[in-house]
Write an enzyme that holds these catalytic residues in place. Structure first.
Site, short mmCIF file in Angstrom:
data_model
loop_
_atom_site.label_atom_id
_atom_site.label_comp_id
_atom_site.label_asym_id
_atom_site.label_seq_id
_atom_site.Cartn_x
_atom_site.Cartn_y
_atom_site.Cartn_z
N TYR A 66 -11.92 10.74 6.55
CA TYR A 66 -11.13 11.13 7.11
C TYR A 66 -11.83 12.21 7.96
O TYR A 66 -12.15 12.42 8.62
CB TYR A 66 -10.50 11.89 6.64
CG TYR A 66 -9.10 11.61 6.29
CD1 TYR A 66 -8.47 10.47 6.49
CD2 TYR A 66 -7.81 12.76 7.04
CE1 TYR A 66 -7.04 9.96 6.61
CE2 TYR A 66 -6.68 12.25 6.84
CZ TYR A 66 -6.52 11.07 6.84
OH TYR A 66 -4.98 10.52 6.91
N LYS A 104 -10.51 -0.07 -3.42
CA LYS A 104 -10.25 -1.50 -3.48
C LYS A 104 -11.30 -1.64 -3.46
O LYS A 104 -12.73 -2.35 -3.07
CB LYS A 104 -10.33 -1.04 -1.30
CG LYS A 104 -10.18 -2.23 -1.12
CD LYS A 104 -9.13 -2.77 -1.29
CE LYS A 104 -8.83 -4.63 -0.70
NZ LYS A 104 -7.51 -5.41 -1.16
#
Ligand SMILES: NC(=O)c1ccc[n+]([C@@H]2O[C@H](COP(=O)([O-])OP(=O)(O)OC[C@H]3O[C@@H](n4cnc5c(N)ncnc54)[C@H](O)[C@@H]3O)[C@@H](O)[C@H]2O)c1
Ligand SMILES: CC(C)[C@H](C(=O)O)[C@@H](O)C(=O)O
Ligand SMILES: [Mg+2]
Length: 359
Positions: free
Chosen positions: A141, A191
């Site tokens: 972000y 991930k």
């Protein structure tokens, strides 16, 4: 000490649900809570007046407040603004970043009365109580460089997914401490099979684990976590993850509880100052119709009392009031089911206030 609370209604259904929160704050004051409530502009409504989604005046008021209550920002009216820095969402992101609100708590708790409103079978969600701890001021972000630019005769868009060890460590500590207060199970979602940034994330979580020997730490890849959330959500208790994965997983978890209109959130900084807001957005499709569910917003008031104002008893009183209104069968459209009574936003507010007064 009188606490300053800043109410920022925002856009779309924001003002409709914020109006119910304002009434609740007044009822809390009448019940002895020592707060002073101010209002301010943020998002598209601030852009329309000041040409900025986060005017200096609002930021200054926010810095001076013990807690901020925000409705929601955004809407189609501002989606076409070419200058991204003027978009309503930047107002919200600017508040989070400027106040250092890195620790985002998003509890997904099923009120038993709403088991039939969930999109999953009641037995899969009965008793569901998950706490998603989302990192809120870093990751993709905010990473630099970012942008859209011309390369080799075509435009490319790019963002940077970056976390420092210290950023991972401080959100990790929030999550481990949360797990210690709950069922002592923590699942870190990443991930790490593909992305270096989350290999580091996993390493730091592992490094912290021995400091919290009573907490059982596990790891899960985000794609599997999304699947497990809808397959067997009760396997989770506290989940910790980065900014973007947390955004996505918390919306999915929301639906398990019947509606995204039920989910409050807290965003905290190192000094306990907090911003409280529903997890949902400005819902332009239902704005102005007095049908939005105000409960996520009203439950955000309860979170504010608990986490920033240290008023646990009054927070519990609000949560009990919401439970009793649901017991009485009152439902806004998003959580309505057969045999319940459909009410408007304002009627739901009336009912919660009446129940609050009785506790
Ligand atoms: N925190 C925030 O302010 C925030 C969060 C998410 C999205 N947004 C913004 O909101 C706008 C709309 O986004 P979106 O449509 O993707 O998400 P949304 O959460 O606003 O709406 C998704 C769906 O959920 C429904 N919904 C949401 N809140 C509800 C409530 N309280 N009661 C009943 N139904 C409710 C909406 O009607 C819609 O069908 C966008 O501009 C987006 O950027 C803001
Ligand atoms: C509106 C947007 C910037 C925000 C986010 O992505 O964090 C929202 O989706 C949320 O979940 O609070
Ligand atoms: Mg979101």
């Amino acid at each position: 000490m009188t606490h300053k609370v800043l109410l920022l209604p925002g856009d779309g259904i924001g003002p409709e649900i914020a109006a119910q929160a304002a009434r609740l704050l007044k009822a809390c004051q009448e019940a002895g809570l020592d707060i002073e409530v101010e209002e301010g502009l943020v998002g598209g409504s601030a852009y329309d007046v000041h040409g900025e989604p986060l005017p200096t005046e609002t930021l200054e008021k926010a810095k001076a407040a013990s807690a901020i209550l925000l409705g929601a920002v955004g809407g189609p009216k501002w989606d076409k603004l070419e200058d991204l820095s003027k978009r309503p969402e930047k107002g919200l992101l600017g508040l989070r970043k400027n106040l250092g609100l890195f620790g985002n708590l998003r509890p997904a708790m099923l009120y038993p009365q709403l088991a039939s409103a969930s999109s999953l079978k009641p037995e899969l969600v009965a008793g569901l109580d998950i706490m998603i701890v989302r990192e809120l001021t870093g990751g993709i972000y905010f990473g630099q460089p970012r942008g859209i630019e011309e390369r080799n005769g075509e435009r490319v868009g790019f963002n940077t997914y970056i976390y420092s060890e210290s950023e991972i460590e401080r959100i990790g500590r929030v999550a481990f401490e949360m797990a210690q207060k709950r069922s002592k199970k923590l699942c870190s979602v990443d991930k790490a099979n593909v992305l270096e940034v989350t290999i580091l994330w996993r390493e730091v979580m592992e490094r912290l684990a021995p400091e919290y020997p009573d907490v059982e730490l596990s790891h899960m890849y985000v794609d599997n976590a999304a699947m497990q959330l809808v397959r067997a959500p009760k396997q989770f208790d506290v989940v910790v993850t980065g900014n973007m994965f947390g955004d996505i997983l918390s919306d999915a978890a929301a639906m398990l509880t019947g509606s995204i209109g039920m989910l409050p959130s807290a965003s905290l900084n190192e000094s306990g100052q907090g911003m409280y807001e529903p997890c949902h957005g400005s819902a332009p499709d239902i704005a102005g119709q007095n049908i939005a569910n105000p409960l996520a917003m009203m439950l955000s008031v309860a979170m504010m009392l608990r986490y920033s104002l240290n008023e646990t008893a009054m927070a519990e009183r609000i949560e009990a009031a919401v439970g009793s209104v649901l017991d009485d069968g009152l439902r806004t459209a998003d959580i309505a089911s057969e045999g319940t009574r459909r009410v408007s936003t304002a009627e739901m507010g009336d009912a919660v206030l009446a129940a609050f007064a009785n506790y």
